[in-house]
Design a protein around this motif. Sequence first.
Motif, mmCIF file in Angstrom:
data_model
loop_
_atom_site.group_PDB
_atom_site.id
_atom_site.type_symbol
_atom_site.label_atom_id
_atom_site.label_comp_id
_atom_site.label_asym_id
_atom_site.label_seq_id
_atom_site.Cartn_x
_atom_site.Cartn_y
_atom_site.Cartn_z
ATOM 1 N N THR A 218 0.600 -1.366 -0.052
ATOM 2 C CA THR A 218 -0.388 0.286 0.441
ATOM 3 C C THR A 218 0.842 1.234 -0.583
ATOM 4 O O THR A 218 1.774 1.531 0.029
ATOM 5 N N SER A 219 0.049 2.546 0.133
ATOM 6 C CA SER A 219 0.735 3.793 -0.475
ATOM 7 C C SER A 219 1.721 4.274 0.911
ATOM 8 O O SER A 219 2.582 5.069 0.253
ATOM 9 N N GLY A 220 1.595 3.925 2.061
ATOM 10 C CA GLY A 220 2.358 3.404 3.410
ATOM 11 C C GLY A 220 1.212 5.737 4.135
ATOM 12 O O GLY A 220 2.135 6.636 4.025
ATOM 13 N N THR A 221 0.343 5.857 3.107
ATOM 14 C CA THR A 221 -0.518 7.198 3.492
ATOM 15 C C THR A 221 -0.747 7.977 5.454
ATOM 16 O O THR A 221 0.144 8.336 5.616
ATOM 17 N N THR A 222 -1.221 6.595 5.510
ATOM 18 C CA THR A 222 -1.728 6.423 6.831
ATOM 19 C C THR A 222 -0.580 5.408 7.663
ATOM 20 O O THR A 222 -0.505 6.035 8.979
ATOM 21 N N LYS A 226 1.517 -2.408 3.619
ATOM 22 C CA LYS A 226 0.992 -3.390 4.401
ATOM 23 C C LYS A 226 0.664 -4.080 2.909
ATOM 24 O O LYS A 226 1.111 -3.566 1.988
ATOM 25 N N TRP A 262 2.446 1.468 -7.920
ATOM 26 C CA TRP A 262 1.628 0.980 -7.285
ATOM 27 C C TRP A 262 0.582 0.421 -7.636
ATOM 28 O O TRP A 262 0.069 0.698 -9.087
ATOM 29 N N GLY A 337 -7.073 7.488 -6.934
ATOM 30 C CA GLY A 337 -5.836 8.080 -5.923
ATOM 31 C C GLY A 337 -5.989 8.243 -4.699
ATOM 32 O O GLY A 337 -5.557 8.428 -3.354
ATOM 33 N N ASP A 358 -14.250 10.704 -11.674
ATOM 34 C CA ASP A 358 -13.501 10.176 -10.797
ATOM 35 C C ASP A 358 -13.558 8.341 -10.331
ATOM 36 O O ASP A 358 -14.908 8.454 -10.541
ATOM 37 N N ASN A 359 -13.389 7.639 -9.938
ATOM 38 C CA ASN A 359 -13.033 6.455 -9.260
ATOM 39 C C ASN A 359 -12.438 6.051 -8.090
ATOM 40 O O ASN A 359 -10.921 6.483 -7.783
ATOM 41 N N GLN A 362 -9.183 0.822 -3.633
ATOM 42 C CA GLN A 362 -7.667 0.942 -2.701
ATOM 43 C C GLN A 362 -6.586 -0.274 -3.325
ATOM 44 O O GLN A 362 -7.167 -1.817 -4.351
ATOM 45 N N THR A 363 -5.246 -0.282 -3.000
ATOM 46 C CA THR A 363 -4.817 -1.802 -3.045
ATOM 47 C C THR A 363 -5.579 -2.784 -2.347
ATOM 48 O O THR A 363 -5.438 -4.000 -3.175
ATOM 49 N N ASP A 447 -12.410 4.159 5.035
ATOM 50 C CA ASP A 447 -11.947 5.595 4.431
ATOM 51 C C ASP A 447 -14.214 5.810 4.909
ATOM 52 O O ASP A 447 -14.179 5.160 5.189
ATOM 53 N N ARG A 462 -10.181 10.280 5.599
ATOM 54 C CA ARG A 462 -9.648 9.287 5.839
ATOM 55 C C ARG A 462 -9.967 9.363 7.444
ATOM 56 O O ARG A 462 -9.748 9.638 8.577
ATOM 57 N N LYS A 556 0.012 10.615 -2.907
ATOM 58 C CA LYS A 556 -0.810 10.995 -2.308
ATOM 59 C C LYS A 556 -0.628 12.205 -1.002
ATOM 60 O O LYS A 556 0.937 12.337 -0.645
#
Length: 582
Positions: A218-222, A226, A262, A337, A358-359, A362-363, A447, A462, A556
């Motif tokens: 995953t992007s590691g935004t939060t 993982k 990603w 994204g 828009d759509n 998630q990973t 989210d 989020r 992000k």
Amino acid sequence: METIHKRLDQADRANLGDYEAERAAFTWDGARALLDGFPGGGLNIAHEAIDRHVASGLGDKVAIRWIAKDESRHDFTFADLRARTNRFANALQSLGVRKGDRVFCLLGRVPDLYVAALGTLKLGAVFCPMFSAFGPEPIKARMSIGEAKVLVTSEALYRRKVAGWRAELAHLTEILIVDANGAAPEGTRDLAALMGATSAEFEIARTQPEDMALLHFTSGTTGRPKGAVHVHGAVVAHNVTGRYALDLHPDDIFWCTADPGWVTGTSYGIISPLTNAVTMIVDEAEFDAERWYRILEAEKVNVWYTAPTAIRMLMKVGAGPLAGKDLSHLRFMASVGEPLNPEAVVWGNQTFGMPFHDNWWQTETGGIMIANYASMDVKPGSMGKPLPGIVAGIVEKTGDGVREVGRPMVIGQLALRPGWPSMMRAYLNEAERYNKCFVSGWYISGDLAMRDQDGYFWFVGRDDDVIKSAGHLIGPFEVESALMEHPAVAEVAVIGIPDEMVGEVVKAFVALKPGFEPSDDLNLELLGHARKRLGPAVAPKVIAFRQNLPKTRSGKIMRRLLKARELGLPEGDISTLESDEK
Ligand code: ATP
Ligand code: MG
């Protein structure tokens, strides 16, 4: 903001015509039947992406048009891809790589990356892409968690980022260099030489739908990224969601701007377009507004899938570079994204004659879950409606679980009923974290969102980013979107900071467009604008100007980092951080 009505010329030929009818008729078995598979129920992503088309006579069709940094273009037909991926699979096999082994890739967007991805899948091994811009530590961490057996990379990346620690990873036995030119560094192999010595024929592994195919971080935004495990059966969703949500038609030229490091760059930058047998554009270079418009025009791109950060950068540059460009081939534009501000949707409509659609996904979900379709009116700021085959809901906590919120426009967790083919099967080595995602028969996305009376979903923020102020839940997206309307604002991120009186107050970090300078007057003007738009309870109390906002490498905004810095707290995992505004 006003609804943007569907364009009839688009709607008439859309794959998804009547939303309700398509939803009612849809089954995953039906979607599976659009693909080949193998006798006995086997399924292999690479077979569906390449060999199926060659067998049906599309061998000479261009599968990948690769645009090098120097803007030279190089075409690869489905037959070329078939032969190259076969050679790659043979090369892996000759090195003793087996089904289930992990093949990592650290490359820019060069043709070898695509060959490695699909060749790995042909063998039945697991493909794990990484951003080439990652530093040595994030690379090592991912390869260690994923128990990498093979790494495919370039000489420069190997020397700079891997050579120093490779001996520490016991599982890592093979390093394949794509540009060795006969002189691979010690302890590595020359991939071209290996492939040259193998056959262009290969019998694709008879993988089963539940066999592991891809490992995506995953992007590691939060927080700490993982490792989401995906299986070959996911290809059913990759294929059908490309038809529905991106409206891919067989003659389309499709450009997904995401990097395969990603998940968008793999699901929709490799698998979905190829299984749908469209011609896909791959651009080696990084974002550049003028270059992007040149590519859209010169390659006659029909369907364009990009991201809010890129769209905001295009808005910042303005329409100047578009002057004189003929983009009449463009039919459908989509974004994913991050939340896509209504302002950006409207800008797209004014600038290109169609909105960005828009759509949301998630990973973990592996494919698009909620989308705006060519055949549906667009409500700017909404993510659209769930795909056929996907049940989405807004849920709230009860004593021991969750239950669906019946009323419209109530904020809750965005949740999905598990069971679609591209759902992750695990967070690698993190069973507890994985199990926590499933409550009362729902997959909880993390989210927060709302659903309106027409069934459209609206992103709020989020879970971690939502601000609690004087008994209200404030979604950062709403506040950010209001500030985005101001002509001076290029980008904005909003966080909550602790306040004794009301719990939290809203603080906004703003990056300005060219031609605007930070000043007290502008600060007051923005505060006033937000207050007028949002009311005093929701509007930011403080605005700080920044040159840039901290972002992940997938573009992000990392609100948690702004918050940690604001409060003097530890920054946590910043392995995916790109631009640092400190
Ligand atoms: P991590 O899980 O490691 O913190 P991440 O959630 O950013 O990182 P991804 O799986 O790449 O990792 O991103 C998925 C998330 O991106 C979604 O959960 C959502 O928060 C956000 N997102 C994606 N598309 C949209 C969209 N259309 N609107 C709003 N948010 C979106
Ligand atoms: Mg996430």
